[in-house]
Scaffold this motif. Sequence first.
Motif, PDB file in Angstrom:
ATOM      1  N   GLU A 196      21.550   0.192  34.928  1.00  0.00           N
ATOM      2  CA  GLU A 196      21.456   0.401  36.271  1.00  0.00           C
ATOM      3  C   GLU A 196      22.299   1.465  37.063  1.00  0.00           C
ATOM      4  O   GLU A 196      22.337   2.290  37.865  1.00  0.00           O
ATOM      5  CB  GLU A 196      21.268  -0.902  37.350  1.00  0.00           C
ATOM      6  CG  GLU A 196      20.027  -1.643  37.016  1.00  0.00           C
ATOM      7  CD  GLU A 196      19.825  -3.103  37.719  1.00  0.00           C
ATOM      8  OE1 GLU A 196      21.212  -3.258  38.431  1.00  0.00           O
ATOM      9  OE2 GLU A 196      18.993  -3.671  37.854  1.00  0.00           O
ATOM     10  N   ILE A 197      23.661   1.218  36.636  1.00  0.00           N
ATOM     11  CA  ILE A 197      24.789   1.902  37.133  1.00  0.00           C
ATOM     12  C   ILE A 197      24.678   3.435  36.637  1.00  0.00           C
ATOM     13  O   ILE A 197      24.695   4.458  37.499  1.00  0.00           O
ATOM     14  CB  ILE A 197      26.039   1.402  36.782  1.00  0.00           C
ATOM     15  CG1 ILE A 197      26.162   0.100  37.469  1.00  0.00           C
ATOM     16  CG2 ILE A 197      27.210   2.407  37.106  1.00  0.00           C
ATOM     17  CD1 ILE A 197      27.448  -0.642  37.116  1.00  0.00           C
ATOM     18  N   ASN A 246      21.804   5.034  35.720  1.00  0.00           N
ATOM     19  CA  ASN A 246      20.553   5.467  36.404  1.00  0.00           C
ATOM     20  C   ASN A 246      20.855   5.769  37.521  1.00  0.00           C
ATOM     21  O   ASN A 246      20.534   6.802  38.313  1.00  0.00           O
ATOM     22  CB  ASN A 246      19.372   4.408  36.480  1.00  0.00           C
ATOM     23  CG  ASN A 246      18.947   4.154  35.109  1.00  0.00           C
ATOM     24  OD1 ASN A 246      18.970   4.782  34.021  1.00  0.00           O
ATOM     25  ND2 ASN A 246      18.263   2.960  34.747  1.00  0.00           N
ATOM     26  N   GLN A 247      21.694   5.079  38.402  1.00  0.00           N
ATOM     27  CA  GLN A 247      22.136   5.379  39.720  1.00  0.00           C
ATOM     28  C   GLN A 247      22.807   6.791  39.576  1.00  0.00           C
ATOM     29  O   GLN A 247      22.768   7.448  40.576  1.00  0.00           O
ATOM     30  CB  GLN A 247      22.999   4.085  40.454  1.00  0.00           C
ATOM     31  CG  GLN A 247      21.740   3.067  40.834  1.00  0.00           C
ATOM     32  CD  GLN A 247      22.878   1.648  41.275  1.00  0.00           C
ATOM     33  OE1 GLN A 247      23.812   1.984  41.337  1.00  0.00           O
ATOM     34  NE2 GLN A 247      22.130   0.686  41.560  1.00  0.00           N
ATOM     35  N   ILE A 264      20.610   9.481  38.858  1.00  0.00           N
ATOM     36  CA  ILE A 264      19.800   9.928  40.257  1.00  0.00           C
ATOM     37  C   ILE A 264      20.806  10.635  41.260  1.00  0.00           C
ATOM     38  O   ILE A 264      20.267  11.548  41.716  1.00  0.00           O
ATOM     39  CB  ILE A 264      19.261   8.626  40.944  1.00  0.00           C
ATOM     40  CG1 ILE A 264      17.928   8.159  39.872  1.00  0.00           C
ATOM     41  CG2 ILE A 264      18.622   8.906  42.108  1.00  0.00           C
ATOM     42  CD1 ILE A 264      17.593   6.683  40.048  1.00  0.00           C
ATOM     43  N   ALA A 265      21.900  10.237  41.417  1.00  0.00           N
ATOM     44  CA  ALA A 265      22.796  10.633  42.506  1.00  0.00           C
ATOM     45  C   ALA A 265      22.978  11.995  41.986  1.00  0.00           C
ATOM     46  O   ALA A 265      23.148  13.042  42.898  1.00  0.00           O
ATOM     47  CB  ALA A 265      23.968   9.796  42.416  1.00  0.00           C
TER      48      ALA A 265
END
Length: 367
Positions: free
Chosen positions: A279-280, A282-283, A286-287
């Motif tokens: 998740e980190i 992916n975040q 995405i960022a």
Amino acid sequence: MDPQQQREAATPSRPPPPPRPAQSVYSFPIIVIVFAFIVIASSAMIPPSNIKNTLSILHQVPEGHVGVYWRGGALLKTITEPGFHLKMPLITQHEPVLVTLQTDQVRDIPCGTKGGVMINFEKIEVVNRLRKEYVYETLLNYGVHYDNTWIYDKIHHEINQFCSSHTLQQVYIDVFDQIDEKMKDALQGDCTRYAPGIEILSVRVTKPTIPESIRRNYEQMEEERTKVLISIERQKVVEKESETQKKMAISEAEKTATVSKILMEQKLMEKESARRQQEIENQMYIAREKSLADADFYRVMKEAEANKLKLTAEFLELKFIEAIADNTKIFFGDKIPNMVMDQRLFGNFLQNASRQVAMERQLKSDA
């Protein structure tokens, strides 16, 4: 007249003493005979066991005893402590009385049970004590052999009473362990009431003797009971072993389950850690992509704004001229000025096209 004669003349004359009666030559032997007769008569009336106590003047009271005395058969209130003492011979008799713990053994006590079976108690021991402060009262009422009345005879009576109200099974097995306390309570109850100086401390009853045929039956019963007890104990051992194996299996299963749970929790924690890490990432991705998209959008918007500012007739005409100049092909003919060299017509066409594009963008932005 000389002085001696004068003193004799002056001294009054005394009367002559009266004549003494004549003493009989037989008076002394008579006294001896009378005294001997008294001694012989006293010896005849006194039991042989008490002759020494009767004739002695100095006597000893042993430790743990007290001395009691009789005079003419009457009990005296005099009680002496252990040690040496004096008394009058022939007149006063003494007897040491035990006031510490003593054990009286009552032997051969026959009795009949409730069912009519005759049994015999070979020995019953009674531990008792005579209190020192009740010695005179007890001996006055029951004599020196007070224990014959309140222990020996009483034990016979109480044992027969007990046997007559119980069966052989009860006397020999069921309530045998209670006979000691029952005898002690019975003896002490009557002694407290009638002879308070006697203290019953304990009673020990031996196993009674029963007829041989009945004894063999009891032995067979005991053997069968022993076999049953052995079987029960074996069953208990098997049950204990099964229970132990069951507990060991449960313990092993619990240990395996605990280990599996710990491993599962470990895997779940690893998966959870990987998921959070993903998740980190992916975040972060995405960022990063959002930042790139925003940058591209910002660049395109700025280029569009710049192009919009550049989209003028003069700029388009300049570009057109540059394009014509870069073209290495030259066409000749009558229609060339109408097709190629009409710059104003082409410039107006480009302006109309740029306006149409701007209007479409404005409509999309409003929508």
